[in-house]
Design a protein around this motif. Structure first.
Motif: not given
Length: 634
Positions: A388-407
């Motif tokens: 993921i390169e842009f914060p707005e991409e998180f908005e599309s992650l509504q279809d499943s449960e996600y593990m997020i690895i971030a700085t």
């Protein structure tokens, strides 16, 4: 046999005693390797045979023969039960002898837990069996005693073995397989097992286990065409990275990982005979997508062959900028990487298994590689093909449960532009910098999860963790030993550090009595300004303490004399407070605030107020980039 003779043939007690002593002696020879049997069996039963036979012969009392089965149950109860207090359990020791891959594997803790339960069940069996055997010895006829101790007890034991075997099969299925990059086999997972996906999970654009076997076979074919022993690898595409990295290790090549692929940087690290693999357009490189697409389809035998290699013998160089800004290759092995993954899987594996993985972190750095490539591959957790390169991409992650690895830097960028994200039960790991409690709290408000922070470095891998809502102290990993060195810095010994003497960090630390610790900045953040020692980290913390600052970096500069300079990124409250004000007003405000804590001589002499501090893909702020801000004319 002794029991049968006693009941059926009704032999004299002393003859039976002699028979028992002979059996005991034979068992002893067998157990000690002096007979023709298998060497190394326990001598305890043979000693009990000899002891019971001797006492029975001298006393001419059959009760001592009959109590032999009670003594056996008691002996096994002590042998099994003692390991519950001095772990690991004897069942786990047997399991580890049968399958040496259990030790230091991600499933070790789960196997230990299961074996402990089995050991408790066997202890209960020995207690019950011993009481019944004692009751039949004292209160029942020879026939009843003989039938129970010589037949029924063994039937019960066999039934317990069978029941445990069936339960173990179900447990093994539930205990999903962990197959690391250095231990997987071609048949480790079904061909249609999904490893990777594009964009979002529900789009069903997947890469499977068969795709992995096929593409690694293609890359092995490509690698074999080069004489190089060392290969530079840079892939923005996580799939191409994984198949190329695995193929290079299978071909026993040295892998050089770098995020920076500028022509000057590559030229500096690329020696003679080194091949450069990438999915980007770069000079003098091999374009991975093109060679995979154009490579001849491998045979079925090539696809089903996964060349073995030793994790101890792998050679990986991870390039960082180093403290001087010059390329610095830190030598690594899969051994330490996979031990690090094993701890994370042991502690949070269930959280990973129930989610799909997305990451904002480059896989060319240790944090991104461990959490974005090595760990999901080992667990079989599907990972997103591109970060993921842009914060707005998180908005599309509504279809499943996600593990997020971030700085921390990316989380901060996200919470600055997002009010509330519609994610379902997400879980967030963060590392690669300091996550302030303010940003952590905002992350919880936006994502619905307070981030779990991991402390570590390229040299040490993961060492400790915390959730700042529970306090700012760091909890060391269970397998790490930490202490405060003579210079006040943290010293670490862990399975992820090759040097048995440990690794001395440059992080100043205070260690609590319970083993947790607080980080107090870096020793290289200590400078002398006109003979006064000052911590730049402490100055940064005081600036953040105003409540008006989202981020800050203090550096030491020098022209005719040395002084501090501060680059500041205001938060919303700070922007509102100083809206329309001249820069001198801001300078004076922060100067006056710091005068409460420091002498005038050490307060920053130069200030820059910017919309965003420059940082690399990991969110790290480099002195050279900050210094460049002050070279711009006011």
């Amino acid at each position: 046999m002794v029991f049968t003779m006693l009941v059926v043939f009704k032999l004299p007690v002393r003859i039976l005693a002699l028979c028992m002593m002979a059996l005991g002696f034979a068992f002893f020879l067998n157990a000690t390797g002096r007979g023709k049997g298998v060497k190394g069996r326990s001598v305890v039963p043979s000693v009990l045979f000899l002891l019971a036979g001797t006492v029975c012969f001298v006393s001419n009392q059959a009760i001592f023969l009959k109590l032999y089965s009670v003594a056996i149950s008691a002996t096994f109860l002590v042998a099994f039960g003692s390991t519950l207090f001095f772990p690991p359990s004897i069942i786990f020791r047997f399991a580890a002898l049968a399958d040496k891959s259990i030790i230091d594997s991600p499933r070790q803790k789960a196997v230990e837990s299961y074996c402990k339960k089995v050991c408790i069940v066997w202890c209960m069996f020995f207690i019950i069996n011993g009481f019944i055997a004692a009751f039949t010895a004292f209160s029942c006829s020879y026939a009843v005693w003989s039938v129970y101790t010589g037949f029924i007890s063994y039937i019960l034991m066999g039934m317990l073995f069978a029941f445990e075997f069936i339960v173990r099969r179900f447990i093994n299925k539930k205990m999903e397989g962990v197959y690391t990059i250095s231990t997987f086999r071609a048949d480790s997972r079904p061909d249609d097992y999904i490893l990777c996906y594009e964009n979002i999970w529900s789009e069903k654009s997947y890469k499977t286990w068969l795709d992995f076997l096929t593409d690694t076979a293609k890359m092995r074919s490509v690698i074999s065409q080069f004489d190089s022993k060392e290969f530079i690898l840079h892939c923005e595409d996580y799939w191409y990275f994984l198949v190329t990295f695995a193929a290079l290790l299978q071909c026993k090549k040295t892998v050089l990982l770098t995020q920076n692929i500028s022509e000057a940087f590559i030229k500096e690290i690329k020696g003679d005979g080194v091949t450069f693999f990438t999915d980007q357009q770069a000079a003098d490189s091999v374009h991975i997508p093109s060679v995979i697409e154009n490579c001849e389809s491998p045979s079925e035998n090539q696809i089903r062959t996964a060349p073995a290699f030793s994790s101890d013998e792998t050679k990986i160089l991870m390039y960082t900028s180093g403290s001087t800004g010059k390329p610095k290759g830190v030598r690594q092995r899969m051994t330490e990487f996979e031990k690090d993954n094993a701890f994370i899987i042991e502690k949070w594996g269930d959280e990973f298994r129930k989610r799909r993985l997305v990451t904002t972190v480059s896989q060319h750095h240790i944090y991104g590689f461990l959490f974005g490539i090595s760990l999901p591959f080992s667990l079989g957790v599907p990972f997103r093909r591109n970060r993921i390169e842009f914060p707005e991409e998180f908005e599309s992650l509504q279809d499943s449960e996600y593990m997020i690895i971030a700085t921390p830097a990316f989380l901060k960028r996200t919470v600055d532009v997002e009010d509330k994200l519609p994610l379902k039960n997400c879980f967030i790991f963060t590392s690669g910098g300091v996550l302030t409690p303010e940003v952590a709290k905002r992350t919880d408000e936006v994502f619905g999860f307070w981030p779990l922070e991991v402390y570590g470095s390229t040299e040490t891998s993961g060492i400790a963790y915390r959730q700042s809502k529970n306090g700012l102290a760091w909890t060391p990993f269970d397998n790490a030993k930490v202490w405060k060195g003579d210079d006040g810095c943290l010293v670490i010994i862990s399975p992820y550090i090759k040097d048995p003497a440990g690794f001395a960090t440059a992080d100043l630390v205070d260690i609590n009595d319970d083993g947790t610790f607080f980080l107090r900045g870096r020793i290289d953040s200590i400078v002398k300004i006109e003979e006064k020692r000052i911590s730049m980290t402490e100055v940064e913390n005081r600036i953040v303490q105003t409540g008006l600052v989202a981020d800050v970096k203090v550096i030491a500069m020098e022209d005719r004399r040395q002084y501090l300079a501060a680059a500041v990124e205001l938060n919303d409250e700070g922007k509102k407070k100083f809206e329309g004000e001249k820069k001198l007003v801001l300078n004076n405000f922060f100067h006056d605030y710091l005068m409460q804590y420091f002498e005038n001589v050490v307060i920053p002499k130069k200030w820059r107020f910017v919309d965003r501090l420059p940082a690399d893909v990991q969110g790290k702020k480099h002195k050279e980039d900050i210094k460049a801000l002050f070279e711009v004319q006011e």
